[in-house]
Design a protein around this motif. Sequence first.
Motif, short mmCIF file in Angstrom:
data_model
loop_
_atom_site.label_atom_id
_atom_site.label_comp_id
_atom_site.label_asym_id
_atom_site.label_seq_id
_atom_site.Cartn_x
_atom_site.Cartn_y
_atom_site.Cartn_z
N UNK A 66 0.84 -1.21 0.00
CA UNK A 66 0.00 0.00 0.00
C UNK A 66 0.87 1.25 0.00
N UNK A 67 1.93 1.24 0.83
CA UNK A 67 2.83 2.41 0.87
C UNK A 67 3.52 2.60 -0.47
N UNK A 68 3.97 1.47 -1.09
CA UNK A 68 4.65 1.58 -2.38
C UNK A 68 3.71 2.11 -3.45
N UNK A 69 2.46 1.61 -3.44
CA UNK A 69 1.48 2.12 -4.41
C UNK A 69 1.22 3.60 -4.20
N UNK A 70 1.16 4.01 -2.94
CA UNK A 70 0.94 5.43 -2.65
C UNK A 70 2.09 6.28 -3.16
N UNK A 71 3.33 5.77 -2.94
CA UNK A 71 4.51 6.51 -3.43
C UNK A 71 4.51 6.59 -4.95
N UNK A 72 4.14 5.46 -5.60
CA UNK A 72 4.10 5.46 -7.07
C UNK A 72 3.06 6.44 -7.60
N UNK A 73 1.90 6.44 -6.96
CA UNK A 73 0.87 7.38 -7.38
C UNK A 73 1.34 8.82 -7.20
N UNK A 74 2.02 9.08 -6.06
CA UNK A 74 2.54 10.43 -5.84
C UNK A 74 3.59 10.81 -6.87
#
Length: 261
Positions: free
Chosen positions: A158-166
């Motif tokens: 979830x954190x990695x997906x959030x970073x990628x989206x950012x």
Amino acid sequence: MDPLSAISEELAEIDGQIADIFRALSNGFQKLEKIKDSNRQSRQLEELTEKMRECKRLVKEFDKEVKDLESRNDPGTNKMLNEKKQSMIKELNSYVALKKQYAANLDNKRIDLFDGGTEGYGEENVMLASTMTNQQLFDSGNRMMDDTDQAIERSKKVVLDTVNVGTETAASLKAQTEQMSRIVNELDSIHFSIKKASQLVKELGRQVATDKCIMALLFLIVIGVIAIIIVKLVNPNNKDIRDIPGLAPPAMNRKLLWNAR
């Protein structure tokens, strides 16, 4: 007419505000009896408590005003005002006691739910731990560790997906910013081109005007020459018109060779 108005307008105003709060408290507690959800009951009780605080403040203001007017009023009036104040305090205390009763009931409900859930959970754990073998305990511990690892991996994802989206959002914003900059530069270039084109059109207009003047002058010259030629041909004896260079002299002025003899 309110008898308090004859004594003091401020006392009458405070008395009216307190009466409004008492009506709101009465309606609020009636509504509280019909609410079944504990959370809604708690919120309703907080609102009623805030109204009681406001009422307590107003009663203090009423008492202060009564004491300020005590020296100017007769004993009967002072007695009536003190009885009025005591009546307000008594009614407010009744609502405070009712509020404490509802708050105690809510606390008891929360304690019962908490104790019941904890007791059941504790007994279940004791029973499971007492009936398990060492191997079962070991396997259970491994499963719990696996579940924890999976939960951690899901959190990392979830954190990695959030970073990628950012990151994608930042890149998109940067691309849009660059595109806006290019658009602004292109608009500046278009504005400059339009300005140069306007100047060029003006210069072409002046050149065309000059060419028209020259053409008109040449046209007038040609017309004049043609007019002279026509007049010369029609009236060759006209001495006022000189011979036009390139034209042959009049035939009548020529002398034949044999006439000269």
